[in-house]
Motif scaffolding. Structure first.
Motif, mmCIF file in Angstrom:
data_model
loop_
_atom_site.group_PDB
_atom_site.id
_atom_site.type_symbol
_atom_site.label_atom_id
_atom_site.label_comp_id
_atom_site.label_asym_id
_atom_site.label_seq_id
_atom_site.Cartn_x
_atom_site.Cartn_y
_atom_site.Cartn_z
ATOM 1 N N ASP A 21 0.712 -1.199 0.106
ATOM 2 C CA ASP A 21 -0.030 0.137 -0.185
ATOM 3 C C ASP A 21 0.903 1.394 -0.062
ATOM 4 O OD1 ASP A 21 0.991 -0.347 2.440
ATOM 5 O OD2 ASP A 21 -0.777 0.292 3.556
ATOM 6 N N ASN A 22 1.074 1.972 -1.115
ATOM 7 C CA ASN A 22 1.796 3.142 -1.350
ATOM 8 C C ASN A 22 3.233 2.884 -1.041
ATOM 9 O OD1 ASN A 22 -0.368 4.539 -2.052
ATOM 10 N ND2 ASN A 22 -0.860 4.783 0.203
ATOM 11 N N GLU A 23 3.612 1.461 -1.254
ATOM 12 C CA GLU A 23 5.016 1.290 -0.838
ATOM 13 C C GLU A 23 5.565 1.593 0.338
ATOM 14 O OE1 GLU A 23 7.610 1.856 -4.181
ATOM 15 O OE2 GLU A 23 6.832 0.422 -5.323
ATOM 16 N N LYS A 24 5.004 1.414 1.483
ATOM 17 C CA LYS A 24 5.593 1.853 2.992
ATOM 18 C C LYS A 24 6.448 0.711 3.157
ATOM 19 C CE LYS A 24 1.231 4.112 4.204
ATOM 20 N NZ LYS A 24 0.026 4.020 5.337
ATOM 21 N N LYS A 25 7.446 1.350 3.884
ATOM 22 C CA LYS A 25 8.589 0.438 4.661
ATOM 23 C C LYS A 25 8.446 0.268 5.859
ATOM 24 C CE LYS A 25 12.005 1.623 0.963
ATOM 25 N NZ LYS A 25 13.175 2.133 0.833
ATOM 26 N N TYR A 26 8.555 -1.102 6.475
ATOM 27 C CA TYR A 26 8.348 -1.498 7.969
ATOM 28 C C TYR A 26 9.687 -2.310 8.372
ATOM 29 C CZ TYR A 26 3.103 -1.512 7.250
ATOM 30 O OH TYR A 26 1.862 -1.007 7.217
ATOM 31 N N GLU A 67 12.300 10.323 8.322
ATOM 32 C CA GLU A 67 12.710 8.968 7.560
ATOM 33 C C GLU A 67 12.339 7.697 8.079
ATOM 34 O OE1 GLU A 67 13.013 9.626 4.056
ATOM 35 O OE2 GLU A 67 12.849 11.709 4.705
ATOM 36 N N LYS A 111 11.049 4.466 9.404
ATOM 37 C CA LYS A 111 10.168 3.430 8.777
ATOM 38 C C LYS A 111 9.308 3.198 10.035
ATOM 39 C CE LYS A 111 13.602 1.435 6.147
ATOM 40 N NZ LYS A 111 14.760 1.467 7.007
ATOM 41 N N LYS A 112 8.090 2.723 9.728
ATOM 42 C CA LYS A 112 7.075 2.100 10.794
ATOM 43 C C LYS A 112 7.828 0.916 11.400
ATOM 44 C CE LYS A 112 2.637 2.272 9.921
ATOM 45 N NZ LYS A 112 1.175 1.917 9.646
ATOM 46 N N GLU A 151 4.443 5.726 15.245
ATOM 47 C CA GLU A 151 4.381 4.441 14.401
ATOM 48 C C GLU A 151 5.565 3.506 14.971
ATOM 49 O OE1 GLU A 151 3.070 5.753 9.969
ATOM 50 O OE2 GLU A 151 5.309 6.055 10.371
#
Length: 198
Positions: free
Chosen positions: A62-67, A101, A103-104, A140
């Motif tokens: 989903d929208n290229e989110k990074k975890y 910047e 990430k989650k 996050e």
């Protein structure tokens, strides 16, 4: 084959830290596990080698989110909160990124014992205002405890697959109608036992 290796093979349990990290550390299995736990669809996953923990960088579709996802096998539940803080501190120090910047971040502890004695299969923590729990800090960062010692009536707090996973790790019992996540973990476990003990 020497006696120690024979004992290692016969007495092996997926709940043993060595085997847990060997199996869950496989990217394909971790991908399936994280998708079921966080209810996301993963586009790609990359493992980073760590001592006594497994860390993955995950790209979500989903929208290229990074975890960032870390998975820990915890037997000692004393000072659990400070353990979470310690690993979060390490991660933030390692990031070398401007805070915007970040990430989650998910840190997941798998525990044999229910440290809160509520019988929940999962306990999820995030930063919320004491004065009004509807107000979140939105940093996050999420801390998750998966509890193998959950009460069956609370199983619906997680997906059927995660409930089966927790029961499997606790008991080591595989069923004919077990979900694909558990079957894949069991197959990889059996395969790795043969490799290690050859």
């Amino acid at each position: 084959m020497n006696n120690n290796i024979i004992k290692m093979r016969r007495g092996a349990k997926i709940s043993d830290s060595f085997w847990f990290y060997e199996v869950i550390g496989q990217e394909s299995i971790a991908k399936n596990f994280i998708e079921k736990l966080l209810n996301v669809r993963i586009k790609s996953i990359c493992k980073n080698e760590m001592d006594n923990r497994i860390r993955f960088e995950v790209l979500v579709d989903d929208n290229e989110k990074k975890y960032d996802v870390e998975i820990h096998r915890v037997t000692n539940i004393i000072d659990l909160g400070k353990r979470f803080r310690y690993y979060q501190d390490i991660r933030d120090l390692e990031a070398n990124e401007y805070y915007k910047e970040y990430k989650k971040s998910y840190i997941i502890f798998l525990c044999e014992l229910d440290c809160f004695k509520k019988g929940f299969p999962i306990y999820t923590f995030e930063n919320r205002a004491v004065e009004n729990s509807e107000i979140t800090l939105d940093d996050e960062t999420y801390k998750i405890i998966l509890n193998m010692d959950y009460v069956e009536e609370n199983a619906k707090m997680v997906s059927d697959d995660i409930a089966e996973f927790l029961t499997y790790v606790r008991t080591g019992i595989i069923k004919e109608d077990s979900c694909n996540l558990v079957k894949n973990i069991h197959e990889e476990f059996e395969r790795r036992k043969k490799i290690v003990t050859k």
